[in-house]
Design an enzyme around this catalytic site. Sequence first.
Site, short mmCIF file in Angstrom:
data_model
loop_
_atom_site.label_atom_id
_atom_site.label_comp_id
_atom_site.label_asym_id
_atom_site.label_seq_id
_atom_site.Cartn_x
_atom_site.Cartn_y
_atom_site.Cartn_z
N ASN A 11 0.83 -1.21 0.00
CA ASN A 11 0.00 0.00 0.00
C ASN A 11 0.86 1.26 0.00
OD1 ASN A 11 -2.35 -1.61 0.50
ND2 ASN A 11 -2.01 -1.45 2.71
N ASP A 13 0.75 4.51 2.24
CA ASP A 13 0.15 4.98 3.49
C ASP A 13 0.12 6.50 3.52
OD1 ASP A 13 0.04 2.34 4.20
OD2 ASP A 13 1.64 2.45 5.70
N ASN A 181 -1.40 -10.49 17.87
CA ASN A 181 -1.33 -9.63 19.04
C ASN A 181 -2.48 -9.99 19.98
OD1 ASN A 181 -3.67 -8.32 18.08
ND2 ASN A 181 -2.50 -6.64 17.17
N THR A 217 2.03 -11.47 20.73
CA THR A 217 2.71 -10.24 21.11
C THR A 217 1.80 -9.41 22.01
OG1 THR A 217 1.97 -9.08 19.11
CG2 THR A 217 4.08 -10.23 19.00
N SER A 220 3.88 -3.57 25.26
CA SER A 220 4.86 -3.26 26.29
C SER A 220 5.05 -4.41 27.28
CB SER A 220 4.45 -1.99 27.05
OG SER A 220 3.21 -2.19 27.70
N ASP A 243 5.16 6.19 16.92
CA ASP A 243 4.22 5.72 15.91
C ASP A 243 4.29 4.19 15.89
OD1 ASP A 243 2.71 5.09 13.68
OD2 ASP A 243 3.81 6.38 12.29
N ALA A 246 3.90 0.10 12.23
CA ALA A 246 4.49 -1.12 11.67
C ALA A 246 5.16 -2.00 12.71
CB ALA A 246 5.49 -0.76 10.57
N ALA A 247 4.82 -1.82 13.97
CA ALA A 247 5.51 -2.57 15.02
C ALA A 247 5.33 -4.07 14.85
CB ALA A 247 5.00 -2.12 16.39
N ASP A 249 4.41 -5.78 12.17
CA ASP A 249 5.03 -6.26 10.93
C ASP A 249 6.55 -6.35 11.07
OD1 ASP A 249 2.53 -6.34 9.70
OD2 ASP A 249 2.70 -4.28 8.98
#
Length: 302
Positions: A11, A13, A181, A217, A220, A243, A246-247, A249
């Site tokens: 994509n 973004d 997650n 995941t 924190s 931000d 993309a954490a 990914d």
Amino acid sequence: MQRLVVIGSINMDLVSRVPDFPQPGETIHGQETAYFAGGKGANQAVAAARSGGNVAFVGAVGTDPFGRTLVDGLASHGIDTRFVMTKEGSSGLALITVNEAGENCIVLSGGSNRKFQPSDIVPEQLADASAVLLQNEISWDTNVHAFRLCRSLGIPVIYNPAPAMKLPEEVYPLIHTLVVNETEASLIGGSSVEDAASARAAGAHFLSRGISRVIVTLGSKGCVYVSHDEEWVIPSFPVKAVDTTAAGDTFIGAYAAAAMQHGLAVPDALRFASAAAAIAVTREGAQASIPTREETEAMLKG
């Protein structure tokens, strides 16, 4: 080195930063807007490549001006783009709003990703693959075809079911490693996941359905890994998030490179992935935020 093959979305973004998210019917002033290459599939491919992986990408862009930019962006990271095809119409587009806490809201327009069909995936694209990475931003029929093709070729699939959806029972045994997650684990597994204990319970549930390995995941709170003969709880790296786009990914791509190509043991691969994700959240953008292998190793040493 065998290749990691990522099949999935790519994509452009459009990211707007705001003081806080607007309420329904409310108009607010954005602080700034920027364009970043993104898409869960492409993000994971870049994360794997920047973590030292040998990566090929299979997907589709549109005939709009973004298409060429997106393909060139993948190639700039050393990713094999021979199997990125062009579909008539627009490329995938994500409208992302990021608040001052670094949290995000995303509206996804599929574009060419939705035109990417099962027939577009053929065995030749998967030659010498050590693993295939899949997500949920292409059509479900295309994903199912990829699952079945990988099973027939004996290629393990690392699957991130995001955006989350309930999974048909017949798909579970086709998944080598499920990465979710806490929100995805709760929706798919049917019970709330909030901490390591509930993540372990969710992992056991997924293992009972036929999956070989599960990673949950927890932001924190770190991450939890369970298989039929191993269990690990890995803490996160404390950082100030700017931000979080993309954490997840970044974690997945870094883990795939570390575990499936560099041969790291599971706990070491998880620590590597956690460090990479921690660095990513301190930077803006999707692919632009993903660290190199050297940067991740420096954080681990520090």
